[in-house]
Design a protein around this motif. Structure first.
Motif, PDB file in Angstrom:
ATOM      1  N   PRO A   1       0.830  -1.219   0.000  1.00 35.59           N
ATOM      2  CA  PRO A   1       0.000   0.000   0.000  1.00 35.59           C
ATOM      3  C   PRO A   1       0.861   1.265   0.000  1.00 35.59           C
ATOM      4  O   PRO A   1       0.517   2.256  -0.651  1.00 35.59           O
ATOM      5  CB  PRO A   1      -0.791  -0.104   1.306  1.00 35.59           C
ATOM      6  CG  PRO A   1      -0.709  -1.520   1.712  1.00 35.59           C
ATOM      7  CD  PRO A   1       0.555  -2.068   1.151  1.00 35.59           C
ATOM      8  N   GLN A   2       1.996   1.198   0.704  1.00 41.52           N
ATOM      9  CA  GLN A   2       2.888   2.351   0.728  1.00 41.52           C
ATOM     10  C   GLN A   2       3.478   2.579  -0.649  1.00 41.52           C
ATOM     11  O   GLN A   2       3.636   3.707  -1.097  1.00 41.52           O
ATOM     12  CB  GLN A   2       4.011   2.123   1.749  1.00 41.52           C
ATOM     13  CG  GLN A   2       3.518   2.179   3.169  1.00 41.52           C
ATOM     14  CD  GLN A   2       4.538   1.636   4.144  1.00 41.52           C
ATOM     15  OE1 GLN A   2       5.447   0.895   3.772  1.00 41.52           O
ATOM     16  NE2 GLN A   2       4.389   1.994   5.406  1.00 41.52           N
ATOM     17  N   LEU A   3       3.777   1.472  -1.312  1.00 40.57           N
ATOM     18  CA  LEU A   3       4.326   1.583  -2.655  1.00 40.57           C
ATOM     19  C   LEU A   3       3.335   2.299  -3.564  1.00 40.57           C
ATOM     20  O   LEU A   3       3.706   3.160  -4.362  1.00 40.57           O
ATOM     21  CB  LEU A   3       4.652   0.194  -3.208  1.00 40.57           C
ATOM     22  CG  LEU A   3       5.297   0.197  -4.590  1.00 40.57           C
ATOM     23  CD1 LEU A   3       6.513  -0.686  -4.589  1.00 40.57           C
ATOM     24  CD2 LEU A   3       4.352  -0.240  -5.679  1.00 40.57           C
ATOM     25  N   ASP A   4       2.044   1.966  -3.413  1.00 38.51           N
ATOM     26  CA  ASP A   4       1.023   2.631  -4.212  1.00 38.51           C
ATOM     27  C   ASP A   4       1.087   4.134  -4.028  1.00 38.51           C
ATOM     28  O   ASP A   4       1.034   4.907  -4.978  1.00 38.51           O
ATOM     29  CB  ASP A   4      -0.374   2.153  -3.774  1.00 38.51           C
ATOM     30  CG  ASP A   4      -0.734   0.861  -4.457  1.00 38.51           C
ATOM     31  OD1 ASP A   4       0.073   0.422  -5.304  1.00 38.51           O
ATOM     32  OD2 ASP A   4      -1.792   0.299  -4.143  1.00 38.51           O
ATOM     33  N   PHE A   5       1.215   4.496  -2.776  1.00 41.95           N
ATOM     34  CA  PHE A   5       1.241   5.915  -2.446  1.00 41.95           C
ATOM     35  C   PHE A   5       2.439   6.590  -3.099  1.00 41.95           C
ATOM     36  O   PHE A   5       2.333   7.637  -3.732  1.00 41.95           O
ATOM     37  CB  PHE A   5       1.321   6.037  -0.923  1.00 41.95           C
ATOM     38  CG  PHE A   5       1.012   7.401  -0.440  1.00 41.95           C
ATOM     39  CD1 PHE A   5      -0.305   7.830  -0.337  1.00 41.95           C
ATOM     40  CD2 PHE A   5       2.033   8.259  -0.063  1.00 41.95           C
ATOM     41  CE1 PHE A   5      -0.594   9.093   0.122  1.00 41.95           C
ATOM     42  CE2 PHE A   5       1.747   9.527   0.391  1.00 41.95           C
ATOM     43  CZ  PHE A   5       0.426   9.943   0.481  1.00 41.95           C
ATOM     44  N   TRP A   6       3.579   5.928  -2.948  1.00 47.19           N
ATOM     45  CA  TRP A   6       4.816   6.444  -3.541  1.00 47.19           C
ATOM     46  C   TRP A   6       4.666   6.556  -5.051  1.00 47.19           C
ATOM     47  O   TRP A   6       5.036   7.545  -5.674  1.00 47.19           O
ATOM     48  CB  TRP A   6       5.964   5.505  -3.167  1.00 47.19           C
ATOM     49  CG  TRP A   6       7.271   5.811  -3.836  1.00 47.19           C
ATOM     50  CD1 TRP A   6       8.163   6.762  -3.463  1.00 47.19           C
ATOM     51  CD2 TRP A   6       7.819   5.165  -4.982  1.00 47.19           C
ATOM     52  NE1 TRP A   6       9.243   6.750  -4.295  1.00 47.19           N
ATOM     53  CE2 TRP A   6       9.067   5.789  -5.241  1.00 47.19           C
ATOM     54  CE3 TRP A   6       7.393   4.145  -5.813  1.00 47.19           C
ATOM     55  CZ2 TRP A   6       9.887   5.401  -6.300  1.00 47.19           C
ATOM     56  CZ3 TRP A   6       8.207   3.758  -6.854  1.00 47.19           C
ATOM     57  CH2 TRP A   6       9.435   4.393  -7.099  1.00 47.19           C
ATOM     58  N   PHE A   7       4.062   5.535  -5.633  1.00 41.94           N
ATOM     59  CA  PHE A   7       3.892   5.463  -7.076  1.00 41.94           C
ATOM     60  C   PHE A   7       3.008   6.598  -7.574  1.00 41.94           C
ATOM     61  O   PHE A   7       3.350   7.319  -8.521  1.00 41.94           O
ATOM     62  CB  PHE A   7       3.283   4.101  -7.429  1.00 41.94           C
ATOM     63  CG  PHE A   7       3.101   3.872  -8.887  1.00 41.94           C
ATOM     64  CD1 PHE A   7       4.135   3.337  -9.638  1.00 41.94           C
ATOM     65  CD2 PHE A   7       1.907   4.174  -9.511  1.00 41.94           C
ATOM     66  CE1 PHE A   7       3.966   3.121 -10.990  1.00 41.94           C
ATOM     67  CE2 PHE A   7       1.742   3.969 -10.872  1.00 41.94           C
ATOM     68  CZ  PHE A   7       2.775   3.444 -11.608  1.00 41.94           C
ATOM     69  N   ASP A   8       1.881   6.785  -6.858  1.00 45.38           N
ATOM     70  CA  ASP A   8       0.954   7.835  -7.270  1.00 45.38           C
ATOM     71  C   ASP A   8       1.625   9.204  -7.240  1.00 45.38           C
ATOM     72  O   ASP A   8       1.410  10.033  -8.120  1.00 45.38           O
ATOM     73  CB  ASP A   8      -0.282   7.848  -6.357  1.00 45.38           C
ATOM     74  CG  ASP A   8      -1.174   6.667  -6.650  1.00 45.38           C
ATOM     75  OD1 ASP A   8      -0.998   6.061  -7.735  1.00 45.38           O
ATOM     76  OD2 ASP A   8      -2.021   6.323  -5.807  1.00 45.38           O
ATOM     77  N   HIS A   9       2.420   9.391  -6.231  1.00 44.66           N
ATOM     78  CA  HIS A   9       3.118  10.664  -6.136  1.00 44.66           C
ATOM     79  C   HIS A   9       4.021  10.858  -7.355  1.00 44.66           C
ATOM     80  O   HIS A   9       4.091  11.937  -7.931  1.00 44.66           O
ATOM     81  CB  HIS A   9       3.934  10.716  -4.852  1.00 44.66           C
ATOM     82  CG  HIS A   9       4.468  12.075  -4.539  1.00 44.66           C
ATOM     83  ND1 HIS A   9       3.719  13.035  -3.898  1.00 44.66           N
ATOM     84  CD2 HIS A   9       5.669  12.645  -4.796  1.00 44.66           C
ATOM     85  CE1 HIS A   9       4.435  14.127  -3.771  1.00 44.66           C
ATOM     86  NE2 HIS A   9       5.625  13.936  -4.304  1.00 44.66           N
ATOM     87  N   GLY A  10       4.701   9.802  -7.728  1.00 42.26           N
ATOM     88  CA  GLY A  10       5.581   9.840  -8.889  1.00 42.26           C
ATOM     89  C   GLY A  10       4.813  10.162 -10.150  1.00 42.26           C
ATOM     90  O   GLY A  10       5.246  10.978 -10.969  1.00 42.26           O
ATOM     91  N   VAL A  11       3.642   9.549 -10.299  1.00 38.17           N
ATOM     92  CA  VAL A  11       2.828   9.816 -11.479  1.00 38.17           C
ATOM     93  C   VAL A  11       2.430  11.277 -11.503  1.00 38.17           C
ATOM     94  O   VAL A  11       2.421  11.928 -12.546  1.00 38.17           O
ATOM     95  CB  VAL A  11       1.588   8.892 -11.493  1.00 38.17           C
ATOM     96  CG1 VAL A  11       0.657   9.274 -12.625  1.00 38.17           C
ATOM     97  CG2 VAL A  11       2.023   7.445 -11.649  1.00 38.17           C
ATOM     98  N   GLY A  12       2.132  11.795 -10.326  1.00 38.79           N
ATOM     99  CA  GLY A  12       1.788  13.209 -10.217  1.00 38.79           C
ATOM    100  C   GLY A  12       2.906  14.090 -10.727  1.00 38.79           C
ATOM    101  O   GLY A  12       2.680  15.003 -11.529  1.00 38.79           O
ATOM    102  N   ILE A  13       4.111  13.779 -10.289  1.00 41.96           N
ATOM    103  CA  ILE A  13       5.263  14.579 -10.724  1.00 41.96           C
ATOM    104  C   ILE A  13       5.432  14.451 -12.237  1.00 41.96           C
ATOM    105  O   ILE A  13       5.680  15.423 -12.946  1.00 41.96           O
ATOM    106  CB  ILE A  13       6.541  14.110 -10.013  1.00 41.96           C
ATOM    107  CG1 ILE A  13       6.454  14.440  -8.535  1.00 41.96           C
ATOM    108  CG2 ILE A  13       7.769  14.762 -10.636  1.00 41.96           C
ATOM    109  CD1 ILE A  13       7.692  14.095  -7.762  1.00 41.96           C
ATOM    110  N   LEU A  14       5.225  13.239 -12.697  1.00 38.31           N
ATOM    111  CA  LEU A  14       5.411  12.949 -14.111  1.00 38.31           C
ATOM    112  C   LEU A  14       4.504  13.827 -14.971  1.00 38.31           C
ATOM    113  O   LEU A  14       4.908  14.309 -16.039  1.00 38.31           O
ATOM    114  CB  LEU A  14       5.102  11.469 -14.349  1.00 38.31           C
ATOM    115  CG  LEU A  14       5.741  10.785 -15.527  1.00 38.31           C
ATOM    116  CD1 LEU A  14       7.250  10.928 -15.445  1.00 38.31           C
ATOM    117  CD2 LEU A  14       5.360   9.314 -15.528  1.00 38.31           C
TER     118      LEU A  14
END
Lengths: 297, 1070
Positions: B302-315
């Motif tokens: 679940p933490q990875l999801d959060f991290w991932f979403d943040h990355g997509v946001g930056i992207l």
């Protein structure tokens, strides 16, 4: 004598400031005998040691102790007489703008023209007081040289501007203090100054003694006092690991006072010790971990 | 013997080698049974015709003839004939090919549909291009055909062959290798084969060189991935390749193995994420999967999801930033992970713990990873258990057992407190002769060595601990009891001395208890040891105990309680362990089935009478029936208490101090053999095959080295190791070498730092001749005088007497007189009647940073090479000598290089700086690649101007590239430690910053300029004034970007550098 010019505060002229009540001082070694011997032998004294190890308190204690009447007081007249034996304590905090005239004296202007005013050193000289120059290395070197003639066999103070030489009254005692902790080439004592004094070294007291001091001074429980002394010991272990000096007994007493006022021990140590001794975040954190290890609440 | 054929045939056959004739004969005999006469003739005709194709076609014919007997069994004659004809065509093209085709025939036909026979032959043929290399390829195709046909469907085989063929257009060797590897790899594939073939197809169009790598790594990389998901993974890879992703083998390997560590559901989820990401940025997918293992090591799903979403946001806002985020090359990403993960890495807190432990113990205790101690091979073997060897504390590198960061940190804190407690509360200070505080000592007094005999050398080296353990028959049990008791004592003392840690300590004890084995499952003796361990973990209630020994256990509990006293010492541990040993060794190690639950938390006192009573009871109990004992095994270690080896530490300490004293007081050296013997006697060493001589020797040798008793053999790779080459695409760097520092680098496209990107290696310039310094001084004597005068002019300003001040040292008599006059005449006098000495001291520290890149070797116009032909001697012989010497460089270099001017400028400046007493440091920088930024110390900021420093200037020379950023950052670090009011960073360079990999994708040079700019801004944030001086006349363009609003100067006339430098400096600091 205390002059109560104003109801709100006490004001003394410097040569009339006596230590009337016995200050609390717990001797660690033979420093009291040394001081007494030096006093009797008219030898200037250098107190060496980190901050908060009781240098100033020791001088106060000695001023009180040496003023003590030797005979038992029988009546009020004798009391008055004994009062004359009392030794004033003149403390001068040295700073880098301290000039020779700040110590010896200077002409001041008044309505009539100029008026001479003795500096604290001259006054101590005249009254036979204990003159305590705190943190002597902070003063400029040219100022420090000023104390040379009065810190050897001569015990004289030349006052150039008045064209006179003062001779020390019996009982005049020069005490200087100095913290070798901040040793930098700039702020070191000149060899010629150094060698005019006997040196008494102060270091943090052993934990049991320190616990007793903390308890007595702060009024906290002896359990807390012991824990604080332990904290002091542990924090001092961190010297040379990012701390110039460990927690002084003074800050531990502050913490103790806060605790006895009802502040939680952890919080008290925080504000008195952790934040006080360093600004380095990592060291702060480490000291905090030590605090949280020692204090349960 | 043979039936004659018609003459014509026979005659033709006759022309062929005997080998062929012979096999014809043999095969015919077999085939007679299978074929009818007509068929036989056809067969024979076919063979003869084939043999007549060319001079060498008989070889193929031999194969045909001999294979026929087998093939005929599997195929109807029509198909057989087709097989023969197809081969015949092949033979026409190449006899070798035909031979190979026929040779595998018997095996191949088992796995092939008869109607595919000619297509199969055609496949092989398609690989043949008339060259010998292609014929080899084609031959090996046929050789591998049986297994290929067996494993692959025919359409797959066709695709595969096509792929091999297209590959062969690039390289026959590669095609051949891929054919062989492909055979095994494809053969073992399941349903994902078609996806794989598609990927291959894509690869061969986009990056054919990767194919072999993909084949080689494929099996190991996907082995962990759930089979149905492999299809998805491969199609994902395929899409990435289509989007131009590079280095597919690495991607497959890293992404695959990272995926492989996950559960199926999680794998599916990750693939979902990848497919989502693919739409936005295919390159990020590769980055994401490449770093997946790092990420999942640190955070949960679940933490990875959060991290991932943040990355997509930056992207979506900044593609470059997003890419860096997924590459883990951005600080945001790093912080995000750090914030999310509950695990704690020792690296991040080691300094904190170092201070904490040093504080508690009062000695300088380093905190290191356990693996470093295990790596020393001194006898500690476990790389992830906490321990101490008496000097440092060793902890596991990572902790993530507890769900919160605090939990994991508390674990570290408790563990390190426990290890430090061993030092603080004297676990290693055992003295055999010191009395205990709680017991009447039972230790037999040590026999004093008689003075008339020399004591065995070995004996002097036996530690007190060793002597204690030597009293026991079963040292293993003695050690286990001793360590358990000692840990109990420490646990108590820690809670007593550090009440604040009590609650974490208790919860970690509880956690440890939950991991303990079932007491009931153990044989009795071990069960009782286990009960002791649980006692030591503060578990006294509801314990299952063997009913028979309940009383003995009660005594043991009391024994241990004796240690739970603030004044109990290590000697008490020894005494109680001695008593417990006497009880436990009386108990047989046999299974038991009579258990009862009991509490042991009574406060009864232990007495020695009770002990003798229980021992007597036990003797009686077990005297009648001696049962076969199960071999004793030590209880499992309690992980938070780590490895405790008191005797080994004592031995090591003894070695360190070298305190082995013989009877007459002489110090005796312990040699390795004796140490080995000591180690072998040590029960702590039995974890690793106790009686193994080699280990003992290894440990002994290492211990001697650790204690500094032997000269450590210097090995390559220690200290300054060889220069590592790190790929630019690699990740963070780390360094443990001395005098190396890691810095971040700014990526202006991503708008974020790349964490730990560069390693700066600080080196001191070697000393040359002091002549250079002196010569320069002489050469510029007049200039120097001028500069000095100018600098000295700066000085008096500091001590000027300021008149008419409101406060000051003494009266300003002019002002005072005026004031008096004013007073007398009734005017308000001015208060400013004092003079004051303005003692505003110069308080400047400065760092000069010299560019030592290769380009500074460039000659400058002034003083062109003067060895031109005019100087050449007329005499031919002399001329030759002159020429040779000139070639060999024996003639002193007469032209000046940029670096020479830099050196001269620095030499002059040094003198000037000395005269005004500013604190200054002079450094050079160069380097090659981000892992190797060289930072040369010419004069360290704290150093004074010694002859050594003067000599170093001579050795300043052009080296490699210019990576300015890290050099500036390092200089900034040095400056920021200075305690002066003004701090200046003076950068002298000859061109734009450049280095290997100091750009984006190798082209965008702006990257370097921006990083340098950032480094300068960082310096300014720390209150440092940066100034850039460059001799690059074309420097204006990039200097604007590099310096922004900070000052810089471009020197038009390079030769002016020595003149200009002191002036500039003076201007800066006044």
């Amino acid at each position: 004598m205390a002059k109560n010019n104003n109801a709100f505060y006490n004001q003394y002229t410097i040569e009339e400031y006596y230590i009337n009540k016995e200050p609390f001082y717990l001797p660690v070694a033979d420093e009291i005998q040394l001081f007494e011997a030096a006093y009797n032998g008219q030898i200037p004294i250098l107190l060496k040691g980190p901050t908060g190890t009781g240098k100033t308190r020791f001088v106060e204690y000695m001023a009180w102790r040496l003023s003590r009447p030797l005979a038992i007081v029988k009546n009020n007249q004798d009391k008055e007489a004994n009062a004359k034996n009392r030794i004033p304590l003149i403390t001068i905090a040295c700073h880098e703008d301290l000039t020779a005239s700040d110590l010896v004296g200077r002409y001041l202007l008044d309505a009539e023209g100029t008026r001479w005013m003795d500096g604290p050193l001259a006054r101590a000289f005249k009254y036979g007081a204990i003159c305590y120059l705190d943190e002597i290395v902070e003063a400029r070197k040219d100022t420090t040289v000023l104390i040379h003639p009065l810190a050897d066999h001569r015990r004289t103070l030349p006052v150039e501007k008045q064209g006179i030489v003062l001779e020390a009254k019996k009982g005049f005692q020069l005490v200087i203090s100095y913290n070798p902790g901040y040793q930098s080439a700039l702020k070191d004592l000149k060899e010629s100054t150094r060698q005019r004094f006997i040196a008494i070294e102060f270091s943090p007291p052993p934990p049991e003694v320190e616990a007793e001091i903390i308890r007595k001074e702060s009024g906290c429980t002896s359990a807390h006092a012991r824990s604080l002394a332990k904290l002091g010991e542990k924090v001092r272990n961190l010297r040379d690991h990012g701390l110039k000096e460990g927690a002084s007994t003074r800050v531990l007493i502050y913490a103790g006072k806060l605790i006895s006022q009802g502040i939680s021990p952890k919080r008290a140590c925080h504000v008195a010790v952790v934040w006080g001794i360093t600004d380095d975040a990592e060291v702060q954190r480490s000291v905090e971990e030590i605090v949280t290890a020692i204090f349960a609440d | 013997m043979q039936q004659p054929l018609d003459n014509d045939h026979f005659a033709k056959a006759d022309e062929h080698p005997a080998e062929l004739q012979h096999s014809l004969k043999e095969s015919r005999q077999v085939l007679q049974v299978i074929f009818n006469q007509k068929e036989l003739t056809l067969w024979e005709n076919e063979a003869i015709a084939m043999a007549n194709h060319s001079t060498r076609s008989w070889e193929a014919t031999v194969e045909f003839v001999s294979s026929s007997t087998q093939v005929a069994k599997y195929l109807p004659f029509s198909s057989f004939l087709q097989w023969a004809r197809s081969g015949s065509y092949l033979t026409k093209d190449s006899a070798t090919l035909g031979a190979a085709y026929f040779r595998v025939g018997p095996e191949a036909v088992k796995h092939i549909q008869p109607n595919n026979l000619s297509r199969w032959a055609a496949l092989g043929r398609s690989l043949y291009k008339g060259t010998w290399k292609s014929s080899t390829l084609s031959t090996s195709f046929f050789d591998l055909s049986p297994s290929l046909l067996k494993a692959l469907s025919f359409p797959d085989l066709e695709t595969f062959t096509n792929l091999i063929e297209s590959l062969s257009a690039r390289s026959y060797d590669l095609a051949g290798e891929c054919l062989t590897i492909g055979n095994t790899v494809l053969g073992s594939m399941g349903r994902e084969r078609s996806s794989f073939l598609i990927l291959w197809q894509t690869l061969s169009e986009n990056s054919w060189r990767d194919i072999k790598g993909v084949l080689e790594t494929y099996e190991s990389s996907v082995s962990g991935i759930d089979e149905p998901l492999r299809n998805r993974f491969l199609s994902l890879t395929n899409l990435l390749v289509l989007h131009g992703a590079k280095d597919t083998p690495r991607f497959l390997a890293q992404g695959g193995s990272a995926l492989g560590t996950l559960k199926t559901v999680e794998q599916e989820h990750i693939l979902d994420l990848c497919e989502r990401l693919l739409k936005r940025s295919p390159t990020s997918v590769a980055a994401f999967l490449n770093n997946l293992s790092v990420v999942i090591n640190r955070v949960s799903m679940p933490q990875l999801d959060f991290w991932f979403d943040h990355g997509v946001g930056i992207l979506s806002e900044n593609p470059e930033g997003g890419l860096a985020y997924f590459k883990l090359e951005s600080k945001t990403s790093e912080q995000m992970l750090e914030g999310l993960s509950s695990s704690i890495a020792l690296e991040g807190i080691s300094n904190l713990l170092h201070l904490y432990c040093s504080g508690l113990s009062g000695s300088d205790i380093e905190v290191k990873e356990s693996s470093t101690l295990a790596g020393k091979n001194l006898g500690w073997v476990s790389a992830d258990i906490a321990t101490t060897e008496g000097k440092n504390v060793y902890l596991p590198a990572m902790m993530d057992v507890f769900p919160t960061k605090k939990g994991n940190f508390d674990w570290y804190k408790v563990v390190s407190t426990h290890q430090v407690a061993r030092l603080e509360f004297g676990s290693f200070d055992f003295s055999y002769d010191r009395p205990s505080t709680q017991f009447n000592d039972l230790r037999p007094s040590r026999a004093l060595p008689s003075s008339s005999f020399a004591v065995e050398k070995e004996d002097q080296w036996i530690t007190d601990m060793g002597h204690y353990f030597s009293q026991f028959d079963n040292r293993r049990i003695a050690l286990d009891i001793f360590t358990t008791f000692e840990d109990a004592r420490l646990g108590f003392l820690i809670k007593h001395e550090y009440p604040g840690i009590k609650s974490s300590y208790n919860s970690i004890q509880k956690h440890a208890v939950s991991l303990r084995p079932q007491i009931k499952a153990l044989p009795v003796q071990q069960a009782i040891m286990e009960i002791l361990v649980q006692f030591s973990l503060d578990e006294y209630t509801n314990l299952l105990v063997p009913r028979k020994y309940s009383k003995a256990i009660r005594v043991l509990a009391k024994l241990q309680r004796c240690l739970l006293d603030p004044i109990a010492k290590i000697e008490d541990t020894a005494e109680s362990a001695l008593r417990a040993y006497n009880i436990i060794t009386k108990i047989p190690n046999e299974p038991d089935d009579d258990w009862q639950e009991e509490d042991f938390d009574s406060d009864d006192q232990f007495s020695d009478d009770e002990l003798s009573e229980i021992i007597k009871e036990l003797d009686d109990m077990n005297s009648e029936d001696p049962v076969q004992d199960i071999e004793y095994a030590s209880p499992d270690a309690v992980d938070f208490r780590g490895d405790f080896k008191p005797e080994l530490v004592q031995t090591l300490n003894k070695l360190r101090e070298g305190t082995g004293m013989s009877a007459d007081g002489d110090q005796q050296e312990l040699d390795q053999d004796q140490l080995e013997q000591l180690l072998k006697d040590n029960p702590e060493m039995s974890e690793i095959d106790n009686k193994d001589m080699d280990f003992a020797a290894l440990f002994a040798q290492n211990m001697l080295r650790e204690a500094g008793l032997t000269q450590a053999t210097s090995q390559a790779g220690q200290g300054f190791g060889p220069m590592q080459h790190v790929e630019e695409s690699g990740g963070e760097l780390d360094t443990k070498e001395p005098k190396t520092y890691v810095y971040n680098e700014w990526d202006f496209r991503a708008g974020d730092y790349k964490p730990k990107w560069c390693i700066v290696r600080e080196k001191t310039v070697e000393e040359g001749e002091s002549a250079f310094f002196n010569e320069t001084t002489q050469k510029y004597a007049s200039l120097l005088l001028d500069v000095r005068r100018q600098f000295e002019l700066v000085m008096p300003e500091g001590f000027r007497k300021l008149r008419r001040q409101p406060d000051g040292d003494d009266f300003d008599f002019d002002a005072a007189t005026e004031a008096m006059i004013d007073l007398r005449s009734g005017i308000t006098p001015s208060e400013k009647v004092y003079w004051f000495r303005n003692k505003q001291e110069r308080d400047v520290s400065v760092v000069f940073l010299l560019d030592m890149s290769a380009s500074t070797a460039e000659a400058i116009d002034e003083g062109k090479p003067i060895n031109h032909a005019m100087d050449a001697p007329k005499d031919p012989v002399e001329y030759m000598t002159w020429l040779r010497s000139r070639r060999e460089g024996l003639v002193r270099r007469q032209y000046k290089r940029i670096i020479d001017l830099e050196k001269e400028g620095v030499a002059l400046l040094m003198q000037a700086l000395e005269s005004i007493g500013d604190v200054y440091g002079i450094y050079g920088f160069s380097g090659y690649g981000r892992e190797n930024v060289e930072f040369y110390v010419i004069k360290d900021i704290e150093e004074s101007l010694t002859d050594g420093v003067k000599k170093r200037i001579d050795k300043i020379s052009p080296l490699h590239a210019t990576r300015m950023g890290p050099a500036i950052r390092h200089a900034t670090t040095k400056l920021s430690r200075q305690d002066t009011k003004t701090k200046i960073l003076f950068l002298i360079s000859d061109g734009r910053p450049q280095d290997r990999g100091y750009s984006r994708e190798g082209v965008e040079k702006e990257y370097a300029v921006h990083d340098t700019h950032m480094a300068l801004i960082e310096a300014r944030r720390l209150g440092i004034i940066p100034f850039c001086l460059t001799v690059d006349k074309t420097g204006h363009d990039y200097l604007k970007t590099m310096c922004g609003d900070m000052e810089y100067e471009v020197l038009d006339e390079i030769s002016m550098l020595p003149h200009r430098l002191p002036h500039l400096y003076r201007k800066l600091t006044i």
